[in-house]
Scaffold this motif. Structure first.
Motif, mmCIF file in Angstrom:
data_model
loop_
_atom_site.group_PDB
_atom_site.id
_atom_site.type_symbol
_atom_site.label_atom_id
_atom_site.label_comp_id
_atom_site.label_asym_id
_atom_site.label_seq_id
_atom_site.Cartn_x
_atom_site.Cartn_y
_atom_site.Cartn_z
ATOM 1 N N SER A 114 3.299 9.072 -4.551
ATOM 2 C CA SER A 114 2.645 10.375 -4.392
ATOM 3 C C SER A 114 2.352 10.631 -2.915
ATOM 4 O O SER A 114 2.435 11.760 -2.444
ATOM 5 C CB SER A 114 1.362 10.432 -5.211
ATOM 6 O OG SER A 114 0.519 9.359 -4.879
ATOM 7 N N ASN A 115 2.000 9.576 -2.205
ATOM 8 C CA ASN A 115 1.815 9.687 -0.771
ATOM 9 C C ASN A 115 1.896 8.287 -0.172
ATOM 10 O O ASN A 115 1.877 7.302 -0.914
ATOM 11 C CB ASN A 115 0.485 10.347 -0.412
ATOM 12 C CG ASN A 115 -0.716 9.490 -0.772
ATOM 13 O OD1 ASN A 115 -1.037 8.528 -0.070
ATOM 14 N ND2 ASN A 115 -1.380 9.806 -1.856
ATOM 15 N N GLN A 148 0.385 5.972 3.259
ATOM 16 C CA GLN A 148 -0.445 5.901 4.455
ATOM 17 C C GLN A 148 0.025 4.726 5.308
ATOM 18 O O GLN A 148 0.567 3.746 4.792
ATOM 19 C CB GLN A 148 -1.919 5.719 4.075
ATOM 20 C CG GLN A 148 -2.493 6.859 3.273
ATOM 21 C CD GLN A 148 -3.940 6.621 2.874
ATOM 22 O OE1 GLN A 148 -4.551 5.596 3.214
ATOM 23 N NE2 GLN A 148 -4.527 7.565 2.153
ATOM 24 N N GLN A 196 -1.008 9.858 7.236
ATOM 25 C CA GLN A 196 -0.658 9.976 5.829
ATOM 26 C C GLN A 196 0.527 10.928 5.701
ATOM 27 O O GLN A 196 0.560 11.977 6.335
ATOM 28 C CB GLN A 196 -1.844 10.501 5.020
ATOM 29 C CG GLN A 196 -1.515 10.735 3.552
ATOM 30 C CD GLN A 196 -2.735 10.955 2.699
ATOM 31 O OE1 GLN A 196 -3.347 10.007 2.236
ATOM 32 N NE2 GLN A 196 -3.090 12.213 2.477
ATOM 33 N N GLY A 221 -0.562 5.368 -1.998
ATOM 34 C CA GLY A 221 -1.695 6.062 -2.588
ATOM 35 C C GLY A 221 -1.426 6.300 -4.053
ATOM 36 O O GLY A 221 -0.319 6.554 -4.460
ATOM 37 N N ASN A 222 -2.447 6.166 -4.844
ATOM 38 C CA ASN A 222 -2.313 6.391 -6.280
ATOM 39 C C ASN A 222 -3.705 6.727 -6.797
ATOM 40 O O ASN A 222 -4.685 6.391 -6.138
ATOM 41 C CB ASN A 222 -1.774 5.139 -6.952
ATOM 42 C CG ASN A 222 -1.195 5.436 -8.317
ATOM 43 O OD1 ASN A 222 -1.239 6.580 -8.765
ATOM 44 N ND2 ASN A 222 -0.680 4.433 -8.964
ATOM 45 N N THR A 223 -3.781 7.336 -7.923
ATOM 46 C CA THR A 223 -5.103 7.663 -8.445
ATOM 47 C C THR A 223 -5.916 6.394 -8.612
ATOM 48 O O THR A 223 -5.550 5.505 -9.367
ATOM 49 C CB THR A 223 -4.975 8.374 -9.797
ATOM 50 O OG1 THR A 223 -4.153 9.512 -9.634
ATOM 51 C CG2 THR A 223 -6.344 8.785 -10.306
ATOM 52 N N GLY A 224 -6.978 6.298 -7.892
ATOM 53 C CA GLY A 224 -7.890 5.167 -8.026
ATOM 54 C C GLY A 224 -7.606 3.990 -7.133
ATOM 55 O O GLY A 224 -8.511 3.262 -6.768
ATOM 56 N N LYS A 225 -6.369 3.761 -6.774
ATOM 57 C CA LYS A 225 -6.077 2.531 -6.046
ATOM 58 C C LYS A 225 -5.257 2.814 -4.797
ATOM 59 O O LYS A 225 -4.386 3.664 -4.799
ATOM 60 C CB LYS A 225 -5.277 1.562 -6.922
ATOM 61 C CG LYS A 225 -6.001 1.107 -8.159
ATOM 62 C CD LYS A 225 -5.168 0.114 -8.947
ATOM 63 C CE LYS A 225 -5.898 -0.287 -10.218
ATOM 64 N NZ LYS A 225 -5.127 -1.282 -10.986
ATOM 65 N N LEU A 226 -5.552 2.066 -3.759
ATOM 66 C CA LEU A 226 -4.721 2.094 -2.551
ATOM 67 C C LEU A 226 -4.191 0.688 -2.358
ATOM 68 O O LEU A 226 -4.942 -0.234 -2.065
ATOM 69 C CB LEU A 226 -5.543 2.551 -1.348
ATOM 70 C CG LEU A 226 -5.806 4.064 -1.312
ATOM 71 C CD1 LEU A 226 -6.940 4.394 -0.370
ATOM 72 C CD2 LEU A 226 -4.552 4.801 -0.905
ATOM 73 N N ILE A 227 -2.880 0.507 -2.563
ATOM 74 C CA ILE A 227 -2.261 -0.813 -2.565
ATOM 75 C C ILE A 227 -1.506 -1.023 -1.260
ATOM 76 O O ILE A 227 -0.632 -0.224 -0.909
ATOM 77 C CB ILE A 227 -1.296 -0.967 -3.758
ATOM 78 C CG1 ILE A 227 -2.026 -0.681 -5.084
ATOM 79 C CG2 ILE A 227 -0.670 -2.356 -3.759
ATOM 80 C CD1 ILE A 227 -3.157 -1.644 -5.394
ATOM 81 N N PHE A 228 -1.821 -2.137 -0.580
ATOM 82 C CA PHE A 228 -1.218 -2.443 0.711
ATOM 83 C C PHE A 228 0.106 -3.183 0.551
ATOM 84 O O PHE A 228 0.249 -4.038 -0.330
ATOM 85 C CB PHE A 228 -2.168 -3.331 1.527
ATOM 86 C CG PHE A 228 -3.223 -2.585 2.260
ATOM 87 C CD1 PHE A 228 -4.238 -1.941 1.568
ATOM 88 C CD2 PHE A 228 -3.215 -2.519 3.641
ATOM 89 C CE1 PHE A 228 -5.228 -1.238 2.248
ATOM 90 C CE2 PHE A 228 -4.194 -1.825 4.328
ATOM 91 C CZ PHE A 228 -5.200 -1.178 3.629
#
Lengths: 109, 113
Positions: free
Chosen positions: A30-31, A33, A48, A92-99
Motif C-alpha cells: 500500500s505504501n 517508507q 514515504q 506500511g499496512n493497517t496496524g503494522k509497520l514491518i521493517f
C-alpha cells in the motif's frame, strides 16, 4: 508472509561512487517508507512513497516505487562519508509497520 | 519538544528477573510501537497500539506484555527475562497506524545474563 526483502545486506563503496539498495515484496504494497539509522543511533524517517511509479528526490537521494507496487529502490549519487549507516525500507499496512533487514553502507574516504 | 522518551537507557538483568521499559511521547500521536533490534535482523515489531485503549501483537510478542497507560505512554514488560531477550529496544510513535512516519526514541540496551 509480510516480509520485505532488502538487497544487498552490506555495501562498501569509495567516496564519490553511487549506491543503490533494493526492496522487494511478494505482495502489493500500500505504501513504502524509507529510514536511515546511523551507527549507535535510532532510525530516522526519510520519505514515504504511495503511488505506483512514484519517484521522489532529496538532494543526492532518489527514491522509486515500482509500477506494480511490489518493489522500491533508494539510489544515492556520489556518496559522502556522511551517508554511512543502515537504510531500511518499511512496508506500511493497517496496524503494522514491518521493517526490511536493511542495507548497511560503508563509505571509504 | 522531547519527542519520544525511553527509560532506562541501559539495563542488565539476570535470567528470570522482571522489568518494565517505559516510553512516553509528547507529539499527541495516536499510535505507539515497540521494536527490538538484533544484529543482522533489522527491527522486529513486538507489540503496537493503534490508539489509546488498544494493543495488538506484532511479529515477535512471546515473552512480552504491554500497557497503553494513556495516549502519551506505552510500556513494555518482561515478566521473566531470558538471554534471548538481550537486544536493543526501540519505542516509536506515529500519528496514525501504518501510513504515518515513525518517530523513534533513543533506545534501551538490555542485557540478560
Amino acid at each position: 508472509g509480510q516480509q520485505v526483502m532488502q538487497i544487498p545486506q552490506y555495501q562498501h563503496v569509495q567516496e564519490g561512487e553511487d549506491f543503490t539498495t533494493y526492496c522487494n515484496s511478494s505482495t502489493t504494497l500500500s505504501n513504502i517508507q524509507w529510514y536511515k539509522q546511523r551507527p549507535g543511533g535510532h532510525p530516522v524517517f526519510l520519505i514515504q512513497l504511495v503511488k505506483s511509479g512514484e519517484v521522489k528526490k532529496q538532494k543526492r537521494l532518489t527514491f522509486q516505487f515500482g509500477e506494480a507496487k511490489k518493489n522500491s529502490s533508494l539510489h544515492i549519487t556520489a556518496t559522502q562519508t556522511t551517508d554511512v549507516g543502515t537504510y531500511f525500507c518499511v512496508r506500511g499496512n493497517t496496524g503494522k509497520l514491518i521493517f526490511g533487514q536493511g542495507t548497511t553502507l560503508q563509505v571509504k574516504p | 519538544n522531547a519527542g519520544v522518551t525511553q527509560t532506562p537507557k541501559f539495563q542488565v538483568l539476570k535470567t528470570g528477573q522482571s522489568m518494565t521499559l517505559q516510553c512516553a511521547q509528547d507529539m499527541n500521536h495516536n499510535s505507539m510501537y515497540w521494536y527490538r533490534q538484533d544484529p543482522g535482523m533489522g527491527l522486529r515489531l513486538i507489540y503496537y497500539s493503534a490508539s489509546e485503549g488498544t494493543t495488538d501483537k506484532g511479529e515477535v510478542p512471546n515473552g512480552y506484555n504491554v500497557s497503553r497507560l494513556n495516549k502519551r505512554e506505552f510500556s513494555l514488560r518482561l515478566e521473566s527475562a531470558a538471554p534471548s531477550q538481550t537486544s536493543v529496544y526501540f519505542c516509536a510513535s506515529s500519528e496514525a497506524t501504518g501510513f504515518s512516519p515513525l518517530h523513534f526514541g533513543n533506545g534501551t540496551r538490555l542485557t540478560v545474563t
